[in-house]
Design an enzyme around this catalytic site. Structure first.
Site, PDB file in Angstrom:
ATOM      1  N   ASP A 178       0.812  -1.217   0.000  1.00  0.00           N
ATOM      2  CA  ASP A 178       0.000   0.000   0.000  1.00  0.00           C
ATOM      3  C   ASP A 178       0.852   1.277   0.000  1.00  0.00           C
ATOM      4  OD1 ASP A 178      -2.387   1.494   0.244  1.00  0.00           O
ATOM      5  OD2 ASP A 178      -2.255   1.466   2.436  1.00  0.00           O
ATOM      6  N   GLU A 440       2.974  -8.298   7.349  1.00  0.00           N
ATOM      7  CA  GLU A 440       1.743  -8.866   6.800  1.00  0.00           C
ATOM      8  C   GLU A 440       1.973  -9.858   5.662  1.00  0.00           C
ATOM      9  OE1 GLU A 440      -0.812  -5.570   5.801  1.00  0.00           O
ATOM     10  OE2 GLU A 440      -0.879  -4.846   7.856  1.00  0.00           O
ATOM     11  N   TYR A 493      -7.254  -3.455  12.743  1.00  0.00           N
ATOM     12  CA  TYR A 493      -8.059  -2.342  12.214  1.00  0.00           C
ATOM     13  C   TYR A 493      -9.537  -2.487  12.539  1.00  0.00           C
ATOM     14  CZ  TYR A 493      -4.002  -0.520   9.785  1.00  0.00           C
ATOM     15  OH  TYR A 493      -2.779   0.038   9.499  1.00  0.00           O
ATOM     16  N   GLU A 529       0.261  -1.621  14.139  1.00  0.00           N
ATOM     17  CA  GLU A 529      -0.565  -0.737  13.304  1.00  0.00           C
ATOM     18  C   GLU A 529      -1.989  -0.732  13.831  1.00  0.00           C
ATOM     19  OE1 GLU A 529      -0.759  -1.511   9.069  1.00  0.00           O
ATOM     20  OE2 GLU A 529       1.419  -1.677   8.870  1.00  0.00           O
TER      21      GLU A 529
HETATM   22  C1  E9O Z   1      -0.007  -2.312   5.865  1.00  0.00           C
HETATM   23  C2  E9O Z   1       0.115  -0.871   5.503  1.00  0.00           C
HETATM   24  O1  E9O Z   1       1.152  -0.697   4.583  1.00  0.00           O
HETATM   25  N1  E9O Z   1      -1.178  -2.539   6.684  1.00  0.00           N
HETATM   26  C3  E9O Z   1      -2.411  -2.052   6.092  1.00  0.00           C
HETATM   27  C4  E9O Z   1      -2.301  -0.536   5.922  1.00  0.00           C
HETATM   28  C5  E9O Z   1      -3.559   0.157   5.401  1.00  0.00           C
HETATM   29  O2  E9O Z   1      -3.773   1.329   5.719  1.00  0.00           O
HETATM   30  C6  E9O Z   1      -1.189  -0.325   4.935  1.00  0.00           C
HETATM   31  O3  E9O Z   1      -1.034   1.022   4.585  1.00  0.00           O
HETATM   32  O4  E9O Z   1      -4.322  -0.446   4.664  1.00  0.00           O
HETATM   33  C7  E9O Z   1      -3.605  -2.510   6.837  1.00  0.00           C
HETATM   34  C8  E9O Z   1      -3.868  -3.961   6.649  1.00  0.00           C
HETATM   35  C9  E9O Z   1      -5.114  -4.382   7.320  1.00  0.00           C
HETATM   36  C10 E9O Z   1      -5.071  -5.827   7.630  1.00  0.00           C
HETATM   37  C11 E9O Z   1      -6.169  -6.221   8.595  1.00  0.00           C
HETATM   38  C12 E9O Z   1      -7.397  -6.624   7.891  1.00  0.00           C
HETATM   39  C13 E9O Z   1      -8.437  -7.094   8.817  1.00  0.00           C
HETATM   40  C14 E9O Z   1      -9.612  -7.573   8.012  1.00  0.00           C
HETATM   41  C15 E9O Z   1     -10.791  -7.792   8.833  1.00  0.00           C
END
Ligand code: E9O
Length: 626
Positions: A178, A440, A493, A529
């Site tokens: 991302d 991740e 998140y 995060e």
């Molecule tokens: C990595 C980061 O580079 N983590 C992402 C960040 C985002 O803002 C990204 O910028 O999207 C979040 C990943 C979320 C994973 C959890 C998902 C849970 C699903 C229910």
């Protein structure tokens, strides 16, 4: 082979090659043109139309061309440079790149001198004086390629649709990390010299003995112009001391005022430092004391007359790390990470290093009261790491393995090579307290188990002085990688990617989730995060996703969970995603980039920055008494 940062000393010289270079991209439909026509054999401007390009910088956002911004494939740079004539004898000449994304081939006067893959780590080439001139200018040509595949780290893939509605030759580079895949010569380029017998590498680790004495354990590798003689030392075994040129190694440790506090005379040994001033993280010292105290280790290679043949000065901090299944301590005190995920990212420059932004960002970090960050999702520049050492900002040092999948042998080789280069580069840094081997990954897959087991073992072999982590986003029941980590990092998140908007689910979900992880794995755990996209200036009451009010509420609910967990689990840190808004590829979930920053991309605070600041100051006060 060492990769010590090039520095000036009484025996070494350095010239910067940063500035404005010539640039052109290879045509998208004929990517190999520059190689076929040997663009490295003559000035780039003789090959066709060139444009000016600053180095260091990403090339993407510098011009008005969409083609250049979105280029995938080879891009060519060149410039001329002078070699001072005294460099042409009795010394070695090197060319060093701090970081070029992703793949680089380098020529000097038409002769290839280096090739490197991996976008965020330095590489060096020794130049042959026979291929240089001190009478005329020399030419440096660099071809770089930002194409990613399933065996690069990070990964990507070329998408070539077959449908006839696409223009001929149409393709894209797809990747699922991302952030924008910025490309260019991102970090400084140096020419430098060493004597023909020189200090090639220094490895230092530090610890505190039971009685409080500080130990600095060192290993110095030299390259001698002629073969070394060895002698047997009762304490250290066979050690090269004096060679046929009569060279020997002398080490002295100087404090900030230049007082010599310890000396050593072997290539391998330790210095014991009584009453050492320790390297402490920012805010673990009293307000009038100095965080990030650095000594200077002066390493010299001397001849029989005790004259310096080569001298290298390494700044080191003395600190003691310890960890077990429940705690992580620095100098014997439990350390609670309050910090950020970040990016090397700024308007116009992209991922190009910029001293203005580096200093501004660290001023902002200190302003928030944070004590740490993770170099998400790739190694940051050495210039940045110098600052974190000096300011006492604690670093989780992450390799570029973001969102990896597949887990084959070739990927493991790329990953291993990058980890080796990262440890080689950052092993002596006081601020680096942990290695992060991936962010991740698809770690729910069976193949991820043996893959990461291997990698953890490798990193522990490379460095026993720091814990090793992995940042996972999987469910605790299915993850196959975290069990091998010393400390587990998870990204969460709640109310963003799931139950969107429902901040009322955050606190309980987070508490339950962290309990599940800790009860299963029995490790210290960091929330690496959590975050919500927020468009600065967008308001809604009651709060609604993307508004400043929503980000505030989202943070508050997390803080409740963190406080409950801090009190009765092995949660050892909270790091918000993200320090600042940053650029991503184009996509319908990203409105000109990821907006989870507490600062805008221009580094102005959103309301959340003030809230986070009061949280981090509160923690500094409660935990550190600062
Ligand atoms: C990595 C980061 O580079 N983590 C992402 C960040 C985002 O803002 C990204 O910028 O999207 C979040 C990943 C979320 C994973 C959890 C998902 C849970 C699903 C229910």
């Amino acid at each position: 082979k060492g990769i010590l940062f090039p520095q000036e000393s009484e025996t070494r010289e350095r010239k910067s090659l940063d500035g404005i270079w010539q640039f052109r991209i290879a045509p998208r439909n004929d990517p190999e043109l520059g190689f076929r026509n040997e663009w490295f054999k003559r000035p780039l401007q003789e090959t066709g139309e060139v444009t000016l390009m600053p180095v260091p910088s990403s090339y993407n956002d510098i011009t008005q061309s969409k083609e250049i911004r979105d280029h995938v494939g080879w891009a060519w740079y060149d410039r001329e440079f002078w070699i001072p004539k005294q460099w042409m004898s009795q010394r070695k000449i090197y060319l060093r790149f701090g970081g070029v994304n992703y793949h680089a081939i380098v020529w000097v006067n038409g002769v290839q001198v280096a090739e490197h893959a991996g976008g965020h780590l330095p590489f060096v080439a020794e130049l042959d004086a026979a291929n240089l001139s001190a009478q005329r200018t020399n030419r440096l040509t660099v071809a770089i390629n930002n194409t990613l595949n399933q065996n690069t780290i990070p990964q990507g893939s070329i998408f070539r649709p077959t449908a006839t509605r696409y223009p001929p030759g149409y393709f894209t580079l797809n990747y699922n990390f991302d952030f924008f895949n910025y490309a260019g010569i991102h970090r400084p380029v140096y020419l430098y010299t060493t004597p023909t017998s020189y200090i090639d590498d220094i490895t230092v680790s530090t610890n505190l003995q039971e009685d409080g004495t500080a130990l600095v354990i060192y290993n110095i590798e030299t390259v001698r112009a002629s073969a070394a003689l060895f002698h047997n030392d009762v304490n250290f075994g066979w050690i090269p001391t004096v060679n046929q040129d009569g060279l020997s190694i002398v080490v002295r440790l100087e404090d900030k005022s230049g007082n010599i506090v310890a000396t050593g005379t072997h290539g391998i040994g330790y210095l014991s430092v009584p009453n050492a001033t320790l390297w402490w993280p920012f805010s673990m010292v009293k307000k009038d004391e100095q965080a990030g105290y650095l000594y200077t280790m002066v390493v010299s290679l001397q001849n029989l007359a005790k004259l310096d043949v080569d001298v290298y000065r390494l700044k080191i901090g003395i600190r003691h790390l310890a960890w077990d299944n429940t705690t992580f301590t620095i100098n014997g005190k439990p350390f609670y990470f309050r910090g950020f995920g970040r990016h090397e990212d700024f308007d116009v420059r992209g991922r190009g290093i910029d001293n203005v932004m580096i200093v501004k960002d660290h001023n902002l970090i200190k302003w928030t009261g944070a004590n740490s960050y993770r170099t998400s999702h790739y190694p940051y520049s050495e210039e940045i790491m110098d600052l974190t050492d000096e300011l006492g900002i604690v670093i989780i040092d992450e390799i570029s393995a973001v969102s990896i999948d597949g887990f084959g042998q070739e990927l493991l080789e790329t990953h291993t090579k990058q980890m080796r280069e990262l440890v080689q580069r950052d092993k002596n840094r006081a601020s680096v307290v942990m290695w992060s081997i991936a962010n991740e990954p698809q770690s729910q897959k069976t193949e991820a188990g043996p893959y990461f087991k291997n990698l953890f073992a490798l990193v522990r072999e490379l460095d026993k002085s720091r814990p090793v982590t992995i940042v996972v986003a999987q469910d605790y029941r299915t993850d196959k990688a975290a069990e091998y980590a010393d400390i587990i990092c998870i990204n969460r998140y709640y109310a963003w990617y799931s139950d969107t908007g429902h901040t009322e689910v955050i606190t309980a979900s987070m508490i339950q989730d962290v309990h599940n992880w800790i009860n299963k794995f029995h490790r210290p755990l960091i929330i690496a995060e959590y975050g919500a996209d927020t468009v600065a200036g967008l308001h809604s009451s009651p709060q609604f996703v993307f508004t400043e009010e929503f980000q505030l509420e989202y943070l508050r609910e997390h803080f409740k969970a963190f406080d409950a967990l801090r009190a009765n689990t092995t949660l050892i840190g909270e790091m918000i995603w993200n320090f600042a808004d940053f650029m991503t590829g184009q996509g319908i979930t990203r409105i000109v980039g990821n907006r989870k920053g507490i600062f805008t991309r221009e580094r102005q605070p959103k309301a959340s920055a003030h809230l986070l600041r009061s949280r981090y100051h509160f923690l500094a006060n409660e935990i550190d008494g600062y």
